[in-house]
Scaffold this active site. Structure first.
Site, PDB file in Angstrom:
ATOM      1  N   LYS A   1       0.843  -1.204   0.000  1.00  0.00           N
ATOM      2  CA  LYS A   1       0.000   0.000   0.000  1.00  0.00           C
ATOM      3  C   LYS A   1       0.880   1.257   0.000  1.00  0.00           C
ATOM      4  O   LYS A   1       0.627   2.204  -0.737  1.00  0.00           O
ATOM      5  CB  LYS A   1      -0.948  -0.008   1.214  1.00  0.00           C
ATOM      6  CG  LYS A   1      -2.092  -1.010   1.061  1.00  0.00           C
ATOM      7  CD  LYS A   1      -2.870  -1.263   2.347  1.00  0.00           C
ATOM      8  CE  LYS A   1      -3.887  -2.385   2.117  1.00  0.00           C
ATOM      9  NZ  LYS A   1      -4.583  -2.825   3.340  1.00  0.00           N
TER      10      LYS A   1
ATOM     11  N   GLN B   1      -4.970  -1.519   9.509  1.00  0.00           N
ATOM     12  CA  GLN B   1      -4.860  -2.855   8.927  1.00  0.00           C
ATOM     13  C   GLN B   1      -5.485  -3.889   9.868  1.00  0.00           C
ATOM     14  O   GLN B   1      -5.181  -3.926  11.060  1.00  0.00           O
ATOM     15  CB  GLN B   1      -3.375  -3.170   8.648  1.00  0.00           C
ATOM     16  CG  GLN B   1      -3.136  -4.468   7.903  1.00  0.00           C
ATOM     17  CD  GLN B   1      -3.674  -4.471   6.468  1.00  0.00           C
ATOM     18  OE1 GLN B   1      -3.774  -3.425   5.822  1.00  0.00           O
ATOM     19  NE2 GLN B   1      -4.027  -5.633   5.975  1.00  0.00           N
TER      20      GLN B   1
ATOM     21  N   ASP C   1     -11.338   2.717   3.553  1.00  0.00           N
ATOM     22  CA  ASP C   1     -11.605   1.275   3.476  1.00  0.00           C
ATOM     23  C   ASP C   1     -13.093   1.013   3.204  1.00  0.00           C
ATOM     24  O   ASP C   1     -13.460  -0.092   2.807  1.00  0.00           O
ATOM     25  CB  ASP C   1     -11.252   0.612   4.820  1.00  0.00           C
ATOM     26  CG  ASP C   1      -9.957  -0.170   4.795  1.00  0.00           C
ATOM     27  OD1 ASP C   1      -9.601  -0.683   3.721  1.00  0.00           O
ATOM     28  OD2 ASP C   1      -9.320  -0.268   5.859  1.00  0.00           O
TER      29      ASP C   1
HETATM   30  N1  GUN Z   1      -7.036  -6.847   6.040  1.00  0.00           N
HETATM   31  C1  GUN Z   1      -7.275  -7.612   4.956  1.00  0.00           C
HETATM   32  N2  GUN Z   1      -7.849  -6.871   3.978  1.00  0.00           N
HETATM   33  C2  GUN Z   1      -7.964  -5.618   4.460  1.00  0.00           C
HETATM   34  C3  GUN Z   1      -8.460  -4.402   3.899  1.00  0.00           C
HETATM   35  O1  GUN Z   1      -8.954  -4.329   2.775  1.00  0.00           O
HETATM   36  N3  GUN Z   1      -8.397  -3.319   4.726  1.00  0.00           N
HETATM   37  C4  GUN Z   1      -7.892  -3.379   5.976  1.00  0.00           C
HETATM   38  N4  GUN Z   1      -7.892  -2.267   6.706  1.00  0.00           N
HETATM   39  N5  GUN Z   1      -7.422  -4.497   6.522  1.00  0.00           N
HETATM   40  C5  GUN Z   1      -7.453  -5.599   5.754  1.00  0.00           C
END
Ligand code: GUN
Length: 283
Positions: free
Chosen positions: A53, A97, A120
């Protein structure tokens, strides 16, 4: 027949080029889109996602900040960090996350993020807006899946979509987004009794269970569109999807590969949401 591959990697590249221009335009107006990412603990998969990311932000000119907090972080400490980022003018998107350590409530954390910075798309207010078809931040993986289907001009309206998996992050919202596109949607999950009967009736099959090779070609209707959300390591350490790709591609009309399918689109839609959030400031 061998299926046409829907390459998330290629589509992501195209969309990221468009986003790069948008970021340049925003910078010209004095706004640099900013994303804050919070990572708690040292889970290798989460560390790897977060690194991707960060790298992707850099590539398109988005400012990103990483907050790496120890596994022992308390909920209060995390909420304080989120509160500061909610107030920070240079930050347009906040991502915590998941998963989180046991001492922290995922619900409390998601609800603490300002819905206007919830890139998100997990905040209950944004999920609610998505359900009633209002414009809002859409969850990145489901959003990316819809973009992939549309990129091939595959008709969604009136089609039978079967979603295998009912997570809040992928399964539930992807079914909702495809319902918003006028599909007829069936959800399958661990308690579903006649799973194969269901999946074999799908025109569009979305598989998001997180188990290597969970479905084989016998679970797929001839000519179906297969979207494989799974990213799993097999016994040899190779990345594989939830679907047996080599067999499924002989039955399906379109299929997404793993890797290079849904994964790159998830990050792209996160970038899209962050840029959209910054654009709201300029407007
Ligand atoms: N953990 C696995 N996929 C995601 C996601 O799309 N966003 C976040 N914040 N955590 C994750």
């Amino acid at each position: 027949m061998s299926a046409t591959v829907i390459s998330g990697k290629e589509l992501a590249k195209k969309k990221r080029e468009e986003l790069t221009h948008e970021v340049e335009g925003l910078k010209g107006k004095g706004v640099t889109p900013g994303l804050a990412v919070i990572l708690i603990g040292e889970d290798p998969a989460s560390q790897s996602y977060v690194r991707s990311k960060q790298k992707s932000c850099k590539e398109i000119g988005v400012h990103s900040e990483l907050y790496e907090l120890p596994e022992s972080t308390t909920q209060e400490e995390l909420l304080e960090r989120i509160d500061a980022l909610n107030k920070a003018e240079h930050i347009h998107g906040i991502l915590v996350q998941l998963p989180l350590p046991d001492q922290i409530s995922e619900d409390a954390v998601i609800e603490a993020i300002d819905p206007n910075k919830d890139v998100d798309g997990f905040h209950p207010s944004n999920i609610g807006k998505m359900m009633i078809g209002q414009e809002t931040f859409l969850p990145c993986t489901p959003f990316g899946i819809v973009e992939m289907i549309k990129s091939k001009e595959i008709e969604i309206e009136g089609k039978h979509v079967v979603v295998v998996g009912r997570s809040n992050i992928v399964g539930k919202p992807v079914g909702q987004l495809l319902l918003n596109e006028n599909a007829t949607v069936t959800y399958c999950h661990s308690r579903t009794k006649n799973m194969k009967e269901m999946t074999r009736s799908a025109d569009i099959l979305v598989v998001a269970v997180g188990r290597a090779h969970f479905l084989d070609a016998d679970a797929i209707k001839e000519g179906a569109v297969v979207i494989d959300v799974g990213v799993n390591r097999n016994d040899e350490g190779k990345l594989v999807g939830d679907v047996v790709y080599d067999n499924a591609k002989e039955v399906a009309s379109y299929i997404t590969p793993v890797p290079g399918g849904v994964g790159p689109m998830t990050i792209t839609m996160l970038l899209h949401n962050t840029v959209e959030s910054a654009k709201r400031i300029v407007k």
